[in-house]
Design an enzyme around this catalytic site. Structure first.
Site, PDB file in Angstrom:
ATOM      1  N   HIS A  67      21.368  37.701  30.622  1.00  0.00           N
ATOM      2  CA  HIS A  67      22.477  38.550  31.070  1.00  0.00           C
ATOM      3  C   HIS A  67      22.240  40.014  30.687  1.00  0.00           C
ATOM      4  CE1 HIS A  67      27.146  38.674  31.536  1.00  0.00           C
ATOM      5  NE2 HIS A  67      26.645  39.870  31.779  1.00  0.00           N
ATOM      6  N   HIS A  69      22.207  44.239  32.363  1.00  0.00           N
ATOM      7  CA  HIS A  69      22.521  45.135  33.472  1.00  0.00           C
ATOM      8  C   HIS A  69      21.488  46.256  33.446  1.00  0.00           C
ATOM      9  CE1 HIS A  69      26.577  43.377  34.177  1.00  0.00           C
ATOM     10  NE2 HIS A  69      26.504  43.135  32.874  1.00  0.00           N
ATOM     11  N   ARG A  71      21.309  48.395  36.150  1.00  0.00           N
ATOM     12  CA  ARG A  71      21.996  49.468  36.912  1.00  0.00           C
ATOM     13  C   ARG A  71      21.259  49.958  38.141  1.00  0.00           C
ATOM     14  NH1 ARG A  71      26.574  47.941  34.620  1.00  0.00           N
ATOM     15  NH2 ARG A  71      26.921  48.749  32.518  1.00  0.00           N
ATOM     16  N   ASN A 101      26.003  43.438  39.699  1.00  0.00           N
ATOM     17  CA  ASN A 101      27.075  44.428  39.919  1.00  0.00           C
ATOM     18  C   ASN A 101      26.516  45.850  39.957  1.00  0.00           C
ATOM     19  OD1 ASN A 101      26.566  44.356  37.128  1.00  0.00           O
ATOM     20  ND2 ASN A 101      28.657  44.909  36.582  1.00  0.00           N
ATOM     21  N   ASP A 159      29.506  38.713  38.045  1.00  0.00           N
ATOM     22  CA  ASP A 159      29.784  39.259  36.719  1.00  0.00           C
ATOM     23  C   ASP A 159      30.583  40.568  36.748  1.00  0.00           C
ATOM     24  OD1 ASP A 159      29.536  39.179  33.856  1.00  0.00           O
ATOM     25  OD2 ASP A 159      28.358  40.984  34.085  1.00  0.00           O
ATOM     26  N   HIS A 186      32.159  34.884  35.258  1.00  0.00           N
ATOM     27  CA  HIS A 186      32.853  35.809  34.363  1.00  0.00           C
ATOM     28  C   HIS A 186      34.295  35.314  34.337  1.00  0.00           C
ATOM     29  CE1 HIS A 186      34.045  39.939  32.922  1.00  0.00           C
ATOM     30  NE2 HIS A 186      35.177  39.546  33.466  1.00  0.00           N
ATOM     31  N   HIS A 239      29.330  35.186  28.662  1.00  0.00           N
ATOM     32  CA  HIS A 239      29.967  35.802  27.489  1.00  0.00           C
ATOM     33  C   HIS A 239      31.294  35.173  27.032  1.00  0.00           C
ATOM     34  CE1 HIS A 239      31.690  37.865  30.931  1.00  0.00           C
ATOM     35  NE2 HIS A 239      30.822  38.823  30.976  1.00  0.00           N
ATOM     36  N   ASP A 312      24.315  40.718  27.340  1.00  0.00           N
ATOM     37  CA  ASP A 312      25.248  41.496  28.169  1.00  0.00           C
ATOM     38  C   ASP A 312      24.978  42.997  27.976  1.00  0.00           C
ATOM     39  OD1 ASP A 312      27.167  42.244  29.972  1.00  0.00           O
ATOM     40  OD2 ASP A 312      28.866  41.402  28.884  1.00  0.00           O
ATOM     41  N   HIS A 316      26.046  52.523  29.569  1.00  0.00           N
ATOM     42  CA  HIS A 316      26.857  53.519  30.270  1.00  0.00           C
ATOM     43  C   HIS A 316      26.447  54.881  29.730  1.00  0.00           C
ATOM     44  CE1 HIS A 316      29.507  50.686  32.260  1.00  0.00           C
ATOM     45  NE2 HIS A 316      29.720  50.060  31.116  1.00  0.00           N
TER      46      HIS A 316
HETATM   47  O1  DOR Z   1      31.719  44.940  29.264  1.00  0.00           O
HETATM   48  C1  DOR Z   1      31.215  44.623  30.335  1.00  0.00           C
HETATM   49  N1  DOR Z   1      30.423  45.462  31.005  1.00  0.00           N
HETATM   50  N2  DOR Z   1      31.485  43.405  30.848  1.00  0.00           N
HETATM   51  C2  DOR Z   1      31.101  43.046  32.084  1.00  0.00           C
HETATM   52  O2  DOR Z   1      31.361  41.934  32.477  1.00  0.00           O
HETATM   53  C3  DOR Z   1      30.381  44.012  32.944  1.00  0.00           C
HETATM   54  C4  DOR Z   1      29.664  45.012  32.128  1.00  0.00           C
HETATM   55  C5  DOR Z   1      29.174  46.204  32.921  1.00  0.00           C
HETATM   56  O3  DOR Z   1      28.619  46.000  34.000  1.00  0.00           O
HETATM   57  O4  DOR Z   1      29.266  47.317  32.422  1.00  0.00           O
END
Ligand code: DOR
Length: 432
Positions: A67, A69, A71, A101, A159, A186, A239, A312, A316
């Site tokens: 899991h 991301h 981006r 996502n 997710d 999710h 998660h 996870d 950001h």
């Molecule tokens: O905290 C999270 N951030 N939970 C998620 O399910 C998605 C993820 C994100 O893509 O930033």
């Protein structure tokens, strides 16, 4: 050019072989050529052999993250395939599964193919896309799972969004099971979490923030367990964060239903108290919960009710985090923190070393159908060497991820990923 890599006198742990012993590991032509006490002794003087010998070295099979991301496409300022793979290698991961996502959402063969091609071109950690369950993550129309599977997807998930309709979820389970793919949910009943910022409890009350009650997770896990039993499909909970979900999963497993689950390092370590200072680095979805949840999650990981650990990893930028709590995006980075943070928990006795290793290697491999990483002689050389004596303070500015969003900045840890090897190639190296 060297012909062989010898990891000399390391503690090797591979629960799938019931192995926990001091050995030498000899890597030649991409494979584990030999493993055993003094197995590398004959090679030590050879000029074409690299020998790594380090006091306190721990060697595990290469880690797998179910899991993450990365981006890409669409938000490369937060992370991209290249930086995501570099962070993964630095964290000891040889395989990562990446969530759909993105912008646009990965609900097509084209995006799945693009990700696979891009990652192959970069090399290092192997990337495995997870396709969307529904078009645009909207929870309405099933995405073309067969196309995505053919292009390399290893599972499906919406997710960040929960498939709220029981009818859509039923069809998703039926459809995915015809391709042998797990449906990764999710678990969040969105009708119970509108506007929610943190776990519903004393802290949300104190801060005057809308709460995300445990029951919003538990309801979906319970419903999906019933649907999984009914359809005979394969279902995986992303998660897990509540003791109630743990209870439901434990009962489902006792009854032989094909459910599996993952837990993140942050849900194993932190509670909602951390949000009291309005630190947006602690905002995450599902939210940080309470002591009894953390205790239940650790126990469930220890006894196998929760199969695996997944980061996870959710990078950001400061744009999404240096703002008011209610405006901040949920998520925290995890790829480069997982090993040092969780080794501390193993040391503290929260769960055994063998379970920690299984939860990051064989267990996730089984769920998404990847080759089981192992230190067996003759196996592909996928492994991680950890310097368990390295003491340092977590500093995201030294990491490979583009994300800096972690509440663990400044936390002292012991244990650094010193070497990551995938298919015999060193893909990350960081000796102190
Ligand atoms: O905290 C999270 N951030 N939970 C998620 O399910 C998605 C993820 C994100 O893509 O930033």
């Amino acid at each position: 050019m060297t012909d062989a890599l010898v990891l000399r006198r390391v503690r090797a742990v591979d629960p799938s072989l019931a192995l926990d012993a001091e050995v030498d590991i000899v890597i030649e032509r991409g494979r584990i050529a030999r493993i055993g006490p003094d197995a590398g002794a004959a090679l030590l003087k050879s000029e074409r052999v690299r020998v790594v010998e380090l006091d306190g070295a721990l060697v595990l099979p290469g880690l797998i993250d179910l899991h993450a991301h990365v981006r890409e496409p669409g938000q490369e300022y937060k992370e991209d395939v290249r930086s995501g793979l570099a962070a993964a290698a630095a964290g000891g991961f040889v395989d990562i599964c990446v969530m759909p996502n993105t912008k646009p959402v990965n609900d097509t063969r084209a995006i799945t193919e693009m990700l696979v091609a891009k990652a192959k071109n970069i090399g290092g950690t192997r990337l495995h896309p997870i396709g969307a369950i529904t078009v645009g993550l909207k929870g309405e129309k099933l995405a073309e799972m067969a196309d995505m599977r053919d292009a390399g997807a290893v599972g499906v998930s919406d997710d960040g969004r929960c498939v709220m309709s029981s009818a859509v979820m039923r069809r998703a389970l039926e459809y995915a099971s015809t391709f042998g793919m797990p449906v990764i949910q999710h678990c969040e009943d969105h009708t119970l979490t509108e506007g929610a910022q943190v776990h519903e409890g004393a802290v949300s009350t104190k801060l005057g923030l809308r709460g995300w009650p445990r029951v919003a997770e538990d309801i979906i896990v319970a419903r999906d367990v019933l649907l999984t039993e009914y359809t005979g499909a394969r279902y995986h909970v992303a998660h897990v964060s509540t003791y109630g979900a743990v209870r439901i999963l434990r009962e489902a497993k006792h009854r032989g239903i094909a459910v599996t689950a993952e837990v993140t390092p942050h849900h194993l370590l932190l509670t909602h108290e951390r949000v009291l200072g309005y630190d947006t680095a602690c905002k995450v979805n599902p939210p940080l919960r309470e002591d009894e949840d953390v205790e239940a999650l650790r126990g469930a990981l220890a006894d196998g009710t929760i199969d695996c650990i997944a980061t996870d990893h959710a990078p950001h930028s400061s744009l999404e985090k240096d703002c008011e709590f209610s405006e901040a995006a949920p998520g925290m980075i995890g790829l480069e923190l997982c090993v040092p943070l969780l080794l501390g928990l193993v040391k503290a006795g929260a769960f055994p070393m063998a379970r920690f290793v299984d939860a990051l290697t064989a267990a996730p491999a089984k769920i998404v159908g990847l080759d089981r990483p192992t230190l067996r002689e003759g196996a592909r050389a996928d492994l991680v060497l950890i310097d368990t004596k390295a003491k340092y303070v977590i500093d995201p500015s030294r990491m490979r991820t583009k994300g800096r969003n972690t509440p663990f900045t400044g936390v002292p840890v012991e244990g650094r990923v010193a070497l990551t090897v995938a298919a015999g190639q060193i893909i990350h190296e960081a000796f102190a």
